[in-house]
Structure formats: structure tokens, C-alpha cells
Design a protein around this motif. Structure first.
Motif, PDB file in Angstrom:
ATOM      1  N   ILE A  50     -10.141  -1.064   0.457  1.00 58.84           N
ATOM      2  CA  ILE A  50      -9.557  -2.311   0.986  1.00 58.84           C
ATOM      3  C   ILE A  50      -8.849  -1.505   2.273  1.00 58.84           C
ATOM      4  O   ILE A  50      -8.754  -2.302   3.273  1.00 58.84           O
ATOM      5  CB  ILE A  50      -8.575  -2.702  -0.009  1.00 58.84           C
ATOM      6  CG1 ILE A  50      -9.249  -3.661  -1.077  1.00 58.84           C
ATOM      7  CG2 ILE A  50      -7.391  -3.575   0.868  1.00 58.84           C
ATOM      8  CD1 ILE A  50      -8.341  -4.332  -2.054  1.00 58.84           C
ATOM      9  N   HIS A  51      -8.067  -0.396   2.294  1.00 54.65           N
ATOM     10  CA  HIS A  51      -7.399   0.016   3.321  1.00 54.65           C
ATOM     11  C   HIS A  51      -8.424   0.891   4.261  1.00 54.65           C
ATOM     12  O   HIS A  51      -7.535   1.719   5.155  1.00 54.65           O
ATOM     13  CB  HIS A  51      -6.226   0.778   2.793  1.00 54.65           C
ATOM     14  CG  HIS A  51      -5.403  -0.033   2.048  1.00 54.65           C
ATOM     15  ND1 HIS A  51      -4.513  -1.304   2.478  1.00 54.65           N
ATOM     16  CD2 HIS A  51      -5.109  -0.121   0.791  1.00 54.65           C
ATOM     17  CE1 HIS A  51      -3.867  -1.885   1.788  1.00 54.65           C
ATOM     18  NE2 HIS A  51      -4.177  -1.104   0.403  1.00 54.65           N
ATOM     19  N   THR A  70      -4.114   5.322  -3.134  1.00 53.53           N
ATOM     20  CA  THR A  70      -4.090   4.776  -2.058  1.00 53.53           C
ATOM     21  C   THR A  70      -3.006   5.397  -1.137  1.00 53.53           C
ATOM     22  O   THR A  70      -2.479   5.012  -0.241  1.00 53.53           O
ATOM     23  CB  THR A  70      -3.453   3.133  -1.899  1.00 53.53           C
ATOM     24  OG1 THR A  70      -2.386   3.093  -3.019  1.00 53.53           O
ATOM     25  CG2 THR A  70      -4.613   2.194  -2.359  1.00 53.53           C
ATOM     26  N   ALA A 114       0.645  -1.223  -0.024  1.00 53.34           N
ATOM     27  CA  ALA A 114      -0.176   0.022  -0.099  1.00 53.34           C
ATOM     28  C   ALA A 114       0.935   1.143  -0.223  1.00 53.34           C
ATOM     29  O   ALA A 114       0.481   2.125  -0.458  1.00 53.34           O
ATOM     30  CB  ALA A 114      -0.892  -0.082   1.231  1.00 53.34           C
TER      31      ALA A 114
END
Lengths: 492, 265
Positions: free
Chosen positions: B124-125, B178, B98
Motif C-alpha cells: 500500500i505504501h 510498514t 503507517a
């Protein structure tokens, strides 16, 4: 001359043609094969093909057409008065054929001479008894008209066979001679053989397709017969399946269709998650050695004959389920919901086990066809493996997986042996999976085994059931193929 | 080598984003990367050049541990990101990726909408608290990817429907979303036409404001155009590393000179 001899002669001519053609090709260039257009063996194949194929084609056609033509001519000789009440012309014709065959046998075995046979008189000799001595049983005494027809039949078929032998041999020799005469260094034998191969392949493909068409048509005609004897509204819209031989059967497909779909649904509930998860493990997580070991092992399941699954259902799964859900106080749960080993659940679970390798192997192929770059992209963004599988690989593979599941469903619907042994024989609408029910395929089996009368709706209903089943699975397969194909285009 | 190290010493250590020390990579029995030492600076474009099979992509993939996905690959030595060894046991490769984003050779948008492609990483994060924030992140990323104007009216169209150059810029936007600290690019323009290449190169230059960019390229012109530092790899060795201008005009190693002038490669 019997047909087998004819075929042997054809085979010999073919072999001889091959050797001769090859030799002539060599001789035409004084043994320097480099000057030939094609390799020597192609000239041999060319001669062999021309000797064999036309002759064989004519032989096959003749063998099909001759009995039909002779039947048509002989049946014209039988007066209508000869046909007894309750019988029809084809029965009399089969008598004629039997007498003719019997006489033929008598001549060939030496019991009667050819002249003796020709001079037979139905009123003077007891032909039935004499033929009976040679093992040809006749249903009734031979009447003069029948004997006359049989004599004519015999005469015609023997001239026909003679002509056939002649024509076939002449054709084989002519083909051999013509292609042999064409064999020289300039002749493009390779191209001719190539076209021959192409024709052979097209022939094989069309036989496969025509057989399918033939199967569908035969089912269709019997189904039409059925609907002329039985009301279609009862078949498609009735609520009861109760065949009897008094003539007032209720033959409705709906209870059977319900049983079929219910069992298939349970099978899919078992097979889809297990098969899919197995496929995900094998394609995404398993290391190479594990995969090389586990995948063939899983596919062994696909090789087990369905009758073995049926035994498994009847002897293992059924009693196990009874132990769990039945037998009152003695049972594992103390319940009394299930009495017999055959039930929707038994058949469904076992069928699901049968479908696991089917689902997993197809899904595995589809998951593997998702490009590695998709996974890299997701992993490169910091996703974990399962996030990648769930959010990138699965959505990309989903159409293909749906296709695989539909193919599995069509197999479940058409499956016979497991349901014959595991599902029971009671046609009814019920939501209880612990009761026995029956399916379309088991009813087809039971309607067509034992003594059958192909004029009664109780037997003919099997064809209507079969056709409905065929249409159902065909529809599912087409849908599945359409989905799979549409998906494939995405990555090409 | 000595000369190279002396060049390095002029760079202040604070500016070093990634420091690789004695990195060896093995694919099974093949020794793919031999003892590579390199310093990658923050807010700089570093180009890796070299002939095919020289190990530059392999080394790039070491920087975010993408080689972990290859069973037979083994990495030795140290790679420090902000002073922390990324091959340390306590580093989670998933978290690392990431922070070190990657753009691949072939555009690989997911078979999802443009919006979902960009929102994939942030989702996702858990970078966004609500839909509005996610919208904002997506817009910002697409703007940084220099593709916002082209796709703002069709955010929910599939990402696979874009042209090759647009797809690659979408992938860059996806990586940027991200908020990585380093952006690795593995021949990002090799599947693109010259116009799309020019757009991506312009974009790389803008990305330098915020990130440390490492780019593998086969085109020496591209390396010369976009990078400030260049590393030349040959047969698994890092042959020469230095200022791009110096590498292209006055290379110290004869192999570098041969490659640049087209005699090996």
C-alpha cells in the motif's frame, strides 16, 4: 347432512372440549391451580386437540377416498358396448356423475320426491328434459345403463356420506371423552400439547416439501408425454423454434435459451456494478442517518410488481432506446439500428433495474458480516477506506457476493413479465442487442394461453420448457447456496 | 500530580516520542478521557493498566487516530508525535497510521496468504521497488515477529489457518513490516494461551530495541514483566504514571495501590 354442518359441529365440540377440560382440571384440584401439573388452559387444549384432530383427519381422508372408491365400483357396471367410438370410459363416467348430481339436486330442491327418483325409468321418462328444467345440462339422452349406474352412484354416495358423518362424530366424541377422562392434576397436559404443536409444525413443513415434489412430478409427467410426441433431439439440439398446428412444428429450446441467457446477461451487467457499489456505499461509507433513509428506499424497488417494470420497459425505456439508436435522421445519434421498442436491451436494462435492490441488499448483508476487526487491521496499517474495501473487505466477502449474483441470475432467468412486455416474440440467434428476441418464459406463456389442446406437442412443450428452466434455476440456486454456506464457515 | 511532573522532568525531552497534553475524549455525551497528560519515550515499553472501561484502550486508539472511524467520538487537546500535533489539520491520518502501527486484541489476519498479509502494508505504501525487495521486507518482518521459522515453508498458506498465538505474531509482523516508529498493542495476549503469551511477551521485549511500544493490558503481571513505564487509568483519569518498578512496589496514589493489591477493579 352436508359437510359444512359436520365441520360446524366439530368446531362446537372442540370449543366445548376446551372449556370442559379446563373446568375439570380446575375441579380436580378444588380450584387451587398451583397443584396442577400444567396450566389449566393446557388441559383444555389437550381435550380440544383430541376431539378435533382425529375426526378432522378421518374426514379429510374420507372425502378424498370416497369418490375414488365409488367411481371404481360404478365404472365396473358400465358395459364396454356403451362407450361410443372416439370416447372413453371417463367421459361416460362424468355423464353418470352429472345425472347422479342432477337427481340429488331434484330431490333436495323438491322437484321430485325420493320415491319418484327411485322409480325413474330411462325409457319411460325423458330425464334429460326434466333435469334440464332444473339447470342441469346433459350432453346426450340418458340411457338405461347410465341411469342405473347413476342410481347406484347416488345410493353409494349417500350411504357413504352417512357413514362418514357417523364415524367422524363418534371419533370426535370418543376423543373428547377419552381425553376428558384423563384430565386430572397429575396428567402432563403441557407435554401432550407440546407434542401436538410439534406434529403440526412437521406437517406444515412436509406439506411445503411435498408440494414442491408434486409440482416437479406433474411437470415431469407432462414432459414425458411431450417427449413421446416429439423428438427429444429436435428439442435439445434443433436450431429453430417454429410452432404451428399442422403437426410439423420445430420446437427447439436453444433459440429461447439463447434469448433468456442474453437478456439475463445484460440484466446482470446493469445490476451487478450498480447494486454492488450501492451496497459498498451503504455499508462502508454512509453515515447512520443516510443508511437508515437510503436502504429502505432502495428496497422499495424490490417491492414494485414486475408487471409495472414491464410497463416501464414498454412505455419508457423502449421508446427512449429507439430515440437513441433508431429513427434515422430524427433520432439522437442519427442511426437506424433499432426499429421497435421491444428488444433484448430494453428487457435487459429494465430487468437489471429490477435486480439492483436484490444484489445490493444481499451484498450489503454479506459486507456487513465481514468482521470489523478486518477493517481495523487494514486501517491500522495506514490503508485508506477504499484500499481497505478493495483489498480486504471485498476479497473476504467475495464468495458471498458471487452467491448473491448467482441468485440474482436465477431470478433473471425465471423472470416473465418484463420479457413478455419488453423483449418481443421472435425466437432467433442473434448477437445484436437492439433486436427483439424471446425467452423460455414468454414462450411458456404464449403456448399455454388461448385455446389449448393438451394432447398436442405444441402445448406440452411448455412443460418441457418449464422443467428445463426449473432445473437451470435450481442448479444455480444450489450452487449459490453452496458458495454462500462455504463462505459463512470462515468466520464462525 | 506535582510529584509526577517532577519525575517527568528527569527524562530528557529528546527521548519523548509521544507527548499528550490535556487530552479529552467524548463519546457523544460521555466524557471518556479526562485531561490526560503523558509522555511516551522512544525505545521503551509503556504499559497502560486499569480496570475495564477506564479509558485505556480509548486513549491508545487516540494515538493513531483510530477513533476517527467512530462517528460520535470527539478528541480535544494535543498529542505530539516528534513535536508535531497529530490532530493538526495538515496531518493525514492515513499516513500517521503507517507511522504508528497497531496490534489488536483479537488476532485479525486478513483472509489472504501469510505472505500477502505481511506484504499488505508495504504494498500500500509502496515500500518495495521490486519483488525481491518485497520478499526481503516480508522475511525481515516475519523474523522480527519471531514467526519466520514456523511459516517459512508455507508462506502461501492462508494466514487464517495458523494457531491463535501464531496469528497474533503474524499480525505483529504485519504491523512491523510498514516500519512504524511506534507500535500500539491493545491487549495483544488476551485471546492467547499462556505459552503463546510468553512468546508474544518475549517478542515485545525484542521490539523495544527498535520501536516505542505502548501496550494495554489487563494483567498486572504482564505489565510488570514487559514494561519499563506504567500508566494507571481509572474512570477516564490518568491516576499515576511512572517507572514500572515504582508503580508496582511503591505507588503514590491510594487508588493505584488499591488496584494493584486487588481491592478495586
Amino acid at each position: 347432512m352436508p359437510v359444512s354442518w359436520l365441520i360446524l359441529i366439530l368446531a362446537a365440540l372442540t370449543l366445548g372440549g376446551y372449556i370442559a377440560g379446563r373446568a375439570r382440571a380446575r375441579a380436580s384440584v378444588q380450584g387451587d391451580v398451583r397443584r396442577l401439573h400444567s396450566l389449566p388452559s393446557y388441559y383444555g387444549y389437550n381435550v380440544a386437540l383430541f376431539a378435533l384432530v382425529p375426526a378432522l383427519a378421518v374426514l379429510a381422508l374420507w372425502l378424498l377416498a370416497q369418490p375414488m372408491l365409488i367411481d371404481a365400483r360404478v365404472s365396473g357396471m358400465i358395459p364396454d358396448t356403451l362407450i361410443p367410438e372416439g370416447s372413453n370410459q371417463s367421459l361416460v363416467m362424468s355423464d353418470v356423475r352429472r345425472v347422479a348430481d342432477g337427481l340429488e339436486l331434484a330431490v333436495s330442491s323438491g322437484a321430485m320426491s325420493a320415491d319418484e327418483v327411485a322409480a325413474l325409468d330411462a325409457d319411460a321418462t325423458d330425464i334429460r328434459a326434466r333435469l334440464g328444467e332444473m339447470g342441469v345440462a346433459l350432453g346426450s339422452d340418458v340411457r338405461p345403463e347410465v341411469l342405473e349406474a347413476a342410481q347406484a352412484y347416488r345410493a353409494m354416495s349417500s350411504t357413504g356420506t352417512l357413514w362418514m358423518t357417523g364415524v367422524v362424530l363418534v371419533l370426535a366424541l370418543a376423543g373428547l371423552a377419552w381425553s376428558y377422562s384423563r384430565t386430572h392434576s397429575e396428567f402432563r397436559a403441557r407435554n401432550v400439547v407440546e407434542r401436538g404443536v410439534l406434529t403440526l409444525l412437521i406437517l406444515a413443513a412436509s406439506i411445503a416439501i411435498l408440494t414442491t415434489v408434486g409440482i416437479v412430478l406433474s411437470m415431469l409427467f407432462e414432459t414425458i408425454n411431450f417427449f413421446s410426441l416429439h423428438d427429444w433431439k429436435d428439442f435439445f439440439l434443433g436450431a429453430t423454434w417454429a410452432p404451428n398446428f399442422r403437426g410439423d412444428s420445430e420446437l427447439s429450446i436453444l433459440p429461447l435459451l439463447w434469448g433468456t441467457l442474453y437478456i439475463s446477461l445484460i440484466a446482470l451487467i446493469v445490476a451487478v456494478p450498480i447494486g454492488l457499489f450501492a451496497a459498498i456505499y451503504l455499508s462502508e461509507y454512509a453515515s447512520k442517518p443516510v443508511r437508515a433513509f437510503a436502504k429502505p428506499l432502495l428496497e422499495i424497488l424490490a417491492g414494485i410488481p414486475t408487471i409495472v417494470y414491464g410497463l416501464f420497459a414498454l412505455l419508457t425505456v423502449g421508446p427512449l432506446l429507439v430515440d437513441i439508436f433508431g429513427r434515422g435522421e430524427e433520432g439522437l445519434l442519427g442511426l437506424n439500428w433499432m426499429s421497435g421498442a421491444t428488444s433484448v436491451l430494453t428487457a435487459g436494462v429494465v430487468m437489471g433495474i429490477m435486480l439492483i435492490p436484490f444484489v445490493s441488499s444481499l451484498s450489503d448483508d454479506i459486507i456487513n458480516s465481514v468482521p470489523q476487526s478486518m477493517r481495523d487491521g487494514s486501517l491500522g496499517l495506514g490503508a485508506t477506506k477504499s484500499e481497505t474495501v478493495r483489498q480486504v473487505v471485498m476479497p473476504a466477502a467475495l464468495p458471498g457476493i458471487v452467491g448473491a449474483i448467482l441468485l440474482a441470475a436465477s431470478r433473471a432467468i425465471g423472470e416473465t413479465m418484463i420479457v413478455v412486455m419488453g423483449a418481443g416474440a421472435i425466437a432467433k440467434f442473434s448477437l445484436n442487442p437492439l433486436e427483439s428476441m424471446t425467452t423460455i418464459t414468454t414462450r411458456i406463456v404464449s403456448q399455454l394461453t388461448g385455446d389449448t389442446d393438451f394432447a398436442s406437442p405444441e402445448t406440452l412443450v411448455a412443460f418441457a420448457l418449464g422443467l428445463t428452466l426449473f432445473v437451470l434455476t435450481l442448479g444455480l440456486n444450489i450452487l449459490a447456496l453452496y458458495i454462500v454456506r462455504k463462505y459463512r464457515e470462515q468466520y464462525e | 500530580m506535582n510529584q509526577m511532573t517532577s519525575v517527568e522532568k528527569t527524562v530528557s525531552t529528546e527521548a519523548n516520542k509521544i507527548t499528550a497534553e490535556g487530552v479529552q475524549v467524548y463519546y457523544g455525551d460521555t466524557h471518556a478521557i479526562k485531561d490526560v497528560n503523558v509522555q511516551i519515550e522512544d525505545k521503551t515499553v509503556t504499559a497502560f493498566i486499569g480496570p475495564s472501561g477506564c479509558g485505556k484502550s480509548t486513549f491508545l486508539r487516540c494515538l493513531n487516530r483510530m477513533n476517527d472511524t467512530i462517528d460520535i467520538c470527539r478528541v480535544e487537546g494535543q498529542i505530539l508525535l516528534d513535536g508535531e500535533n497529530i490532530y493538526d489539520r495538515k496531518v493525514d491520518p492515513v499516513q500517521l497510521r503507517a507511522k504508528v502501527g497497531m496490534v489488536f486484541q483479537k488476532p485479525n489476519p486478513f483472509p489472504k496468504s501469510i505472505y500477502d498479509n505481511v506484504a499488505y502494508g508495504p504494498r500500500i505504501h509502496g515500500l518495495a521497488r521490486n519483488k525481491a525487495e518485497l520478499d526481503e521486507i516480508v522475511e525481515k518482518a516475519l523474523r522480527r515477529g519471531a514467526i519466520w521459522n514456523e511459516v517459512k515453508d508455507r508462506l502461501h498458506a492462508p494466514g487464517t489457518g495458523l494457531s491463535g498465538g501464531q496469528q497474533q505474531r503474524l499480525c505483529i509482523a504485519r504491523a512491523v513490516a510498514t516500519e512504524p516508529e511506534v507500535l500500539l498493542m491493545d491487549e495483544p495476549c488476551s485471546a492467547l494461551d499462556p505459552i503463546a503469551t510468553a512468546q508474544v511477551e518475549e517478542l515485545i521485549d525484542e521490539l523495544r530495541q527498535n520501536y516505542s511500544v505502548v501496550i494495554v493490558t489487563h494483567s498486572m503481571q504482564q505489565a510488570a514483566r514487559v514494561s519499563q513505564k506504567t500508566a494507571f487509568f481509572h474512570l477516564g483519569n490518568l491516576v499515576e504514571f511512572g517507572e514500572t518498578g515504582q508503580i508496582f512496589t511503591n505507588p503514590t496514589d491510594p487508588r493505584t495501590e488499591s488496584y494493584i493489591t486487588g481491592r478495586i477493579g
